[in-house]
Design an enzyme around this catalytic site. Structure first.
Site, PDB file in Angstrom:
ATOM      1  N   SER A   1      -9.896  -1.212   6.882  1.00  9.46           N
ATOM      2  CA  SER A   1      -9.241  -0.849   5.886  1.00  9.46           C
ATOM      3  C   SER A   1      -8.710  -2.219   5.176  1.00  9.46           C
ATOM      4  O   SER A   1      -8.060  -1.948   4.053  1.00  9.46           O
ATOM      5  CB  SER A   1      -8.186   0.240   5.610  1.00  9.46           C
ATOM      6  OG  SER A   1      -9.156   1.344   5.534  1.00  9.46           O
TER       7      SER A   1
ATOM      8  N   SER B   1      -9.732   1.692   2.859  1.00  8.28           N
ATOM      9  CA  SER B   1      -8.592   2.309   2.147  1.00  8.28           C
ATOM     10  C   SER B   1      -7.594   1.627   1.331  1.00  8.28           C
ATOM     11  O   SER B   1      -7.069   1.929   0.284  1.00  8.28           O
ATOM     12  CB  SER B   1      -8.058   3.434   2.880  1.00  8.28           C
ATOM     13  OG  SER B   1      -7.259   2.727   3.767  1.00  8.28           O
TER      14      SER B   1
ATOM     15  N   LYS C   1       1.137  -1.343  -0.056  1.00 13.26           N
ATOM     16  CA  LYS C   1       0.131   0.064  -0.036  1.00 13.26           C
ATOM     17  C   LYS C   1       0.926   1.164  -0.096  1.00 13.26           C
ATOM     18  O   LYS C   1       1.968   1.313   0.682  1.00 13.26           O
ATOM     19  CB  LYS C   1      -1.035   0.029   1.223  1.00 13.26           C
ATOM     20  CG  LYS C   1      -1.958   1.328   1.134  1.00 13.26           C
ATOM     21  CD  LYS C   1      -2.925   0.896   2.430  1.00 13.26           C
ATOM     22  CE  LYS C   1      -3.736   1.967   2.633  1.00 13.26           C
ATOM     23  NZ  LYS C   1      -4.913   1.660   3.829  1.00 13.26           N
TER      24      LYS C   1
HETATM   25  N1  GLN Z   1     -13.234   3.844   6.492  1.00 10.65           N
HETATM   26  C1  GLN Z   1     -12.771   4.055   7.532  1.00 10.65           C
HETATM   27  C2  GLN Z   1     -12.333   5.324   7.534  1.00 10.65           C
HETATM   28  O1  GLN Z   1     -12.504   6.091   6.781  1.00 10.65           O
HETATM   29  C3  GLN Z   1     -11.450   3.257   7.848  1.00 10.65           C
HETATM   30  C4  GLN Z   1     -10.357   3.805   7.238  1.00 10.65           C
HETATM   31  C5  GLN Z   1      -9.031   2.885   7.558  1.00 10.65           C
HETATM   32  O2  GLN Z   1      -9.171   1.639   8.081  1.00 10.65           O
HETATM   33  N2  GLN Z   1      -7.958   3.266   7.067  1.00 10.65           N
HETATM   34  O3  GLN Z   1     -11.856   5.908   8.557  1.00 10.65           O
END
Ligand code: GLN
Length: 501
Positions: free
Chosen positions: A178, A154, A79
Site C-alpha cells: 500500500s 490502500s 493517511k
Molecule cells: N492490496 C493489499 C491488500 O488489500 C495490500 C494492502 C495494504 O498494504 N494495506 O491486502
C-alpha cells in the site's frame, strides 16, 4: 519554479534564507487543495486552521533561531489510519466516521517534533484493505495523471495528494504494497521500511505482523528526509527493533554516498505477465545499473504464487482479529435500533463495515476455526517461512533486487474485481513479497507510458538496508529527468479547473 514544484530540500533552504515563509507555502497548498479536491478527492479531512497555525508556529521558531529540522514548516498529509490527537481519524470507515483520537500515533509525534505542518487526513481503502482506494466508505480518489484511473491503494489518497501538488509529502502505511503500489501509479517514491523500523503505535492495525508506515514523496532525497524523522525507536512498540542500524548521517546522508559496484538481482519469474511498458522499464533500468558499474545477476524466486495466497490468508486472519474490536460497544458506530447485545454486535458491523472488510473478516474467521486452522493458517505460515528463506538465499547472491511493482500502469476506476486471487488480488503479487519477509522495498518512478501514465519499479533489500536502497535509487534519479507533473496542475496554472465526471 513554483512552490508546489519544490522539493523538501529546496523549501527547507528557502525557509532558512527567509525567501519563503511556512505560512506562504502552506497557504499555497491549501489553495491547491481547494481548487483540485473536486477533481482528485485525496483527502477525507482537511485541517485548514490547524495547518495555518502550525505554519505560524514554524515561522515563529525560525524567527527565534530554533531549527527543529528539515521538515519544519513543510505541509504534508497523513493517511487516515494514523492517529492524530483532536483530529478525526476515520480509516475511511463508517465505523469510525466520528472517531476523534485523544492521542497521537508515535509517527505523528515524531512529525510534530520536527515541526511538520499537517494539511489533513488522506483517503484510503477502508481499514487499509484494498489496492485502489475505491473501498473507501466516503468517496473514490482519482489518479492525478488521469482522473479516470485509480491512484492505487490502500494509501491512494496520500499518493494522489503528493502527485497533485496538494501536499509536499505524505505518510502512507503498507501491509502488502500500500505504499509502493500507489507511489508507482502516481509517479512517486514510496518506502516500505523494514518491519520494526517505524513504530506502529497509534496506527490502526490491519495485519499487525506486516504493517509499517512510510513516506511517499516526489524525490528519493525527500523520502530519506522523512524516514529520518520517523525511524525513531519507540520504547512502547513491542515490535520495535532494538538494533536498527541507521546509517551515519542518517538516510539523507546515505543518498549522498556512492554504492561502488553493487550486485543487482533480477528475478526471472518476475518478468512473466508484464505489460510491455513495465517489461521495457525493468530491462532499461537493469541496463542503466550495469552501465554505472553494477553487476546484474539472474536469480530465481520459487514461491511466487504460493506467497500471494499465503499473504491473503495470513492478513485476513490477522485482519479478522483487528476488526473484531469494532463491536458497537467499545467505540465507533453503534446501530441505533439494536435491542440485544447480539444485535448490537451484528447490526453495528453489518451497517458500518464495507463489503471488502466483511469478506476478509469472514475469510479470517473461517481460517482460524478449529476445523480449518491446520489446512490454511498453518500452511500459510509455513509458506511465509519459505519466502523468508528464499530471500535469504537471494541476498547471499546480490545486494538488492530490482523488480516491477505491478504488472502495468494504474487501471481504470471501477474495473477492479476483488473476488479471486486471479482477479484484483493477483496484481499484488510483487508487492506482498517484501512485507511477508519483513523486508524494506523502495518504489521509484521509472517514467511515463505512451499514454502518459506513470510506471514505477521497486528495489528490495535485506532487513535494514534502507540506506542502500536510497543510494541505488538516487543513482537512477540523478541520471534521469524528473517526471512531468500531472496535466491537472498545468491546467490549474492556466486557470482551468476541470471537474471529473
Ligand atoms: N492490496 C493489499 C491488500 O488489500 C495490500 C494492502 C495494504 O498494504 N494495506 O491486502
Amino acid at each position: 519554479m513554483t512552490i508546489t514544484d519544490m522539493t523538501i530540500q529546496e523549501l527547507a533552504s528557502a525557509l532558512r534564507k527567509g525567501d519563503l515563509s511556512s505560512y506562504e507555502i502552506t497557504s499555497t497548498f491549501l489553495n491547491n487543495i481547494e481548487r483540485l479536491e473536486p477533481s482528485v478527492g485525496a483527502y477525507i479531512t482537511v485541517t485548514k486552521d490547524d495547518a495555518l497555525s502550525m505554519a505560524e508556529e514554524a515561522d515563529m521558531s525560525f524567527r527565534e533561531g530554533d531549527d527543529p529540522g528539515l521538515l519544519a514548516g513543510i505541509p504534508m498529509a497523513l493517511k487516515d489510519n494514523i492517529a492524530t490527537s483532536g483530529i478525526r481519524t476515520t480509516n475511511a470507515s463508517r465505523m469510525l466516521e466520528n472517531f476523534v483520537p485523544a492521542y497521537d500515533a508515535y509517527v505523528t509525534t515524531c512529525l510534530r517534533k520536527n515541526g511538520a505542518v499537517f494539511l489533513g487526513k488522506a483517503n484510503m481503502d477502508e481499514f487499509s484493505m484494498g489496492d485502489s482506494t475505491e473501498a473507501s466508505a466516503f468517496h473514490v480518489t482519482h489518479n492525478p495523471y488521469d482522473a479516470s484511473r485509480v491512484p492505487g491503494g490502500s494509501s491512494g489518497g496520500s499518493a494522489a495528494a503528493v502527485a497533485a501538488g496538494e501536499a509536499v509529502y505524505a505518510l502512507g502505511t503498507d501491509t502488502g504494497g500500500s505504499i509502493c503500489q500507489p507511489a508507482a501509479f502516481c509517479g512517486l517514491v514510496g518506502m516500505r521500511p523494514t518491519y520494526g523500523l517505524v513504530s506502529r503505535r497509534g496506527i490502526t492495525a490491519y495485519a499487525s505482523s506486516f504493517d509499517q508506515a512510510g513516506p511517499i514523496t516526489r524525490t528519493v532525497r525527500d523520502n530519506a528526509a522523512v524516514l529520518d524523522a520517523i525511524a525513531v525507536r519507540d520504547p512502547k512498540d513491542g515490535m520495535a527493533s532494538r538494533f536498527a542500524p541507521v546509517p551515519d548521517g542518517g538516510y539523507v546522508g546515505a543518498t549522498e554516498n556512492a554504492f561502488g559496484n553493487p550486485v543487482i538481482g533480477y528475478v526471472e519469474e518476475f518478468s512473466k505477465g508484464l505489460n510491455p511498458s513495465v517489461r521495457g522499464a525493468l530491462e532499461h533500468a537493469l541496463q542503466f545499473y550495469e552501465s554505472t558499474g553494477a553487476r546484474v545477476v539472474s536469480l530465481s524466486f520459487p514461491h511466487l504464487e504460493e506467497a500471494l495466497a499465503a499473504y491473503y490468508l495470513l492478513t485476513s486472519a490477522e485482519g479478522y482479529s483487528a476488526i473484531n474490536r469494532y463491536d458497537g460497544v467499545h467505540y465507533g458506530y453503534r446501530a441505533a435500533d439494536a435491542e440485544t447485545v447480539d444485535d448490537i454486535y451484528m447490526l453495528s458491523r453489518s451497517d458500518a463495515l464495507g463489503l471488502e472488510v466483511k469478506c476478509r473478516v469472514l475469510l479470517g474467521s473461517y481460517l482460524l476455526s478449529k476445523e480449518h486452522y491446520d489446512a490454511y493458517y498453518e500452511k500459510a505460515a509455513r509458506i511465509r517461512t519459505l519466502v523468508i528463506q528464499a530471500f535469504n538465499t537471494l541476498f547471499n547472491a546480490c545486494d538488492a533486487i530490482l523488480a516491477p511493482v505491478t504488472t502495468g500502469p494504474a487501471p481504470l476506476l471501477g474495473t477492479r474485481n476483488s473476488e479471486s486471487l486471479n482477479g484484483q488480488y493477483s496484481s499484488d503479487r510483487f508487492t506482498v513479497l517484501a512485507p511477508l519477509a519483513g523486508l524494506p522495498a523502495l518504489a521509484f518512478p521509472y517514467g511515463l507510458t505512451q499514454e502518459g501514465l506513470p510506471i514505477g519499479l521497486q528495489l528490495m533489500g535485506p532487513r535494514f538496508s534502507e540506506g542502500r536502497l536510497y543510494m541505488l535509487a538516487t543513482a537512477y534519479e540523478d541520471a534521469h529527468e524528473r517526471l512531468p507533473r500531472p496535466r491537472l496542475l498545468h491546467e490549474l496554472r492556466n486557470g482551468n479547473n476541470h471537474e471529473c465526471p
